[in-house]
Design an enzyme around this catalytic site. Structure first.
Site, mmCIF file in Angstrom:
data_model
loop_
_atom_site.group_PDB
_atom_site.id
_atom_site.type_symbol
_atom_site.label_atom_id
_atom_site.label_comp_id
_atom_site.label_asym_id
_atom_site.label_seq_id
_atom_site.Cartn_x
_atom_site.Cartn_y
_atom_site.Cartn_z
ATOM 1 N N HIS A 1 -26.784 -14.902 -12.679
ATOM 2 C CA HIS A 1 -27.314 -15.714 -13.775
ATOM 3 C C HIS A 1 -26.173 -16.286 -14.633
ATOM 4 O O HIS A 1 -25.026 -15.832 -14.572
ATOM 5 C CB HIS A 1 -28.252 -14.884 -14.653
ATOM 6 C CG HIS A 1 -27.587 -13.706 -15.304
ATOM 7 N ND1 HIS A 1 -26.742 -13.819 -16.392
ATOM 8 C CD2 HIS A 1 -27.639 -12.391 -15.009
ATOM 9 C CE1 HIS A 1 -26.309 -12.638 -16.752
ATOM 10 N NE2 HIS A 1 -26.821 -11.741 -15.921
ATOM 11 N N GLY B 1 -28.178 -4.206 -19.015
ATOM 12 C CA GLY B 1 -29.077 -3.822 -17.949
ATOM 13 C C GLY B 1 -30.500 -4.199 -18.278
ATOM 14 O O GLY B 1 -30.985 -5.279 -17.972
ATOM 15 N N ARG C 1 -33.053 -13.880 -18.028
ATOM 16 C CA ARG C 1 -31.832 -14.628 -17.710
ATOM 17 C C ARG C 1 -31.765 -15.015 -16.235
ATOM 18 O O ARG C 1 -31.243 -16.075 -15.883
ATOM 19 C CB ARG C 1 -30.600 -13.811 -18.116
ATOM 20 C CG ARG C 1 -30.514 -12.401 -17.526
ATOM 21 C CD ARG C 1 -29.491 -11.561 -18.304
ATOM 22 N NE ARG C 1 -29.277 -10.227 -17.787
ATOM 23 C CZ ARG C 1 -29.995 -9.166 -18.132
ATOM 24 N NH1 ARG C 1 -31.013 -9.300 -18.966
ATOM 25 N NH2 ARG C 1 -29.700 -7.970 -17.648
ATOM 26 N N GLU D 1 -30.649 -5.259 -12.854
ATOM 27 C CA GLU D 1 -29.276 -4.805 -13.001
ATOM 28 C C GLU D 1 -29.199 -3.276 -12.980
ATOM 29 O O GLU D 1 -30.196 -2.579 -13.217
ATOM 30 C CB GLU D 1 -28.683 -5.351 -14.312
ATOM 31 C CG GLU D 1 -27.228 -4.969 -14.611
ATOM 32 C CD GLU D 1 -26.241 -5.421 -13.532
ATOM 33 O OE1 GLU D 1 -26.307 -4.890 -12.403
ATOM 34 O OE2 GLU D 1 -25.378 -6.270 -13.827
ATOM 35 N N TRP D 2 -28.040 -2.778 -12.654
ATOM 36 C CA TRP D 2 -27.750 -1.341 -12.698
ATOM 37 C C TRP D 2 -28.272 -0.783 -14.026
ATOM 38 O O TRP D 2 -28.076 -1.385 -15.079
ATOM 39 C CB TRP D 2 -26.242 -1.157 -12.615
ATOM 40 C CG TRP D 2 -25.736 0.190 -12.213
ATOM 41 C CD1 TRP D 2 -26.021 1.375 -12.818
ATOM 42 C CD2 TRP D 2 -24.842 0.487 -11.141
ATOM 43 N NE1 TRP D 2 -25.351 2.401 -12.197
ATOM 44 C CE2 TRP D 2 -24.617 1.880 -11.164
ATOM 45 C CE3 TRP D 2 -24.188 -0.284 -10.180
ATOM 46 C CZ2 TRP D 2 -23.773 2.526 -10.264
ATOM 47 C CZ3 TRP D 2 -23.350 0.350 -9.275
ATOM 48 C CH2 TRP D 2 -23.151 1.734 -9.314
ATOM 49 N N ASP D 3 -28.930 0.360 -14.004
ATOM 50 C CA ASP D 3 -29.385 1.007 -15.235
ATOM 51 C C ASP D 3 -28.183 1.680 -15.885
ATOM 52 O O ASP D 3 -27.687 2.693 -15.393
ATOM 53 C CB ASP D 3 -30.478 2.031 -14.906
ATOM 54 C CG ASP D 3 -31.035 2.728 -16.147
ATOM 55 O OD1 ASP D 3 -30.468 2.538 -17.247
ATOM 56 O OD2 ASP D 3 -32.025 3.459 -16.011
#
Length: 231
Positions: free
Chosen positions: A10, A23, A66, A98-100
């Site tokens: 993004h 995240g 996003r 996204e990765w936490d």
């Protein structure tokens, strides 16, 4: 076969510009971020360009605002997969979130170091997300598992399309619109590289990376470090 899987990050957000780990926080693109994606569309998307919308079978997108904004700017004619249209089909894919980052959400790298120092971690600067994951969030194993399941699904769909359409020149391309760490992780899991190796694959905002198969064999997944537009 020659299937391509395009990974697109993004555009800029307020937090990405400040280099904060973003995240689950749902931020929109900044004006600069929107312009980044418009420039990416002009450079990469088109009939005689790297990504031909007519050749795309599916766009998988993170559910974050996003990412969805990015997909809509890149592909103005995008539709949900249930709608009838000549445009690319969009499927929201929670596995591409996204990765936490857990306790590190909203922190810069230096702030993560400081948090670890405050917790009494001896080597507080010796933190590598690929090896250590995030306190209170996901580990590399967690991320590898969810992406591994997604990759298995993609490969099954590609093989099914080939089997059902033996006279087709090649299956349609796939686009994944998501975030920096998860797309870098996707590339590594795709190429069967353990995240714990700490390989640094960087993807800038509005950047494009490409995955595929060596020898057109789904059992030989590869990362293309240089690709050309379709002829």
């Amino acid at each position: 076969m020659s299937v391509r899987v395009f990974l697109i990050r993004h555009g800029e957000t307020e937090w990405s510009a400040a280099q904060k780990h973003t995240g689950s926080t749902d931020l929109p693109l900044t004006e600069k971020g929107e312009n980044e994606i418009k420039k990416a569309r002009a450079s990469f998307v088109g009939t005689v360009k790297l990504i031909d919308p007519a050749s795309i079978r599916r766009v998988y997108c993170s559910p974050r605002t996003r990412a969805l904004q990015t997909a809509e700017i890149l592909f103005p004619n995008i539709t949900s997969k249930s709608q009838q249209s000549n445009g690319p089909k969009l499927e929201v894919a929670p596995c591409l979130q996204e990765w936490d980052y857990g306790d590190y959400e909203g922190l810069t790298r230096d702030q993560v170091f400081q948090a670890r120092s405050d917790q009494g971690v001896e080597n507080y600067r010796d933190w590598n997300i690929w090896r250590d994951g995030c306190a209170g969030g996901e580990s590399p194993v967690d991320v590898s598992l969810r992406l591994g399941n997604f990759i298995s699904r993609l490969k099954n769909e590609i093989e099914k399309e080939i089997k059902e359409n033996p006279n087709q020149n090649r299956p349609g391309d796939i686009v994944c619109v998501a975030h920096g760490h998860i797309l870098s992780s996707l590339a590594m899991v795709w190429a069967k590289i353990p995240l714990g190796n700490g390989v640094r694959l960087l993807l800038e905002t509005a950047g494009v990376a490409t995955l595929g198969f060596e020898h057109d064999d789904v059992n030989e997944p590869a990362i293309f470090i240089g690709v050309r537009p379709r002829s």
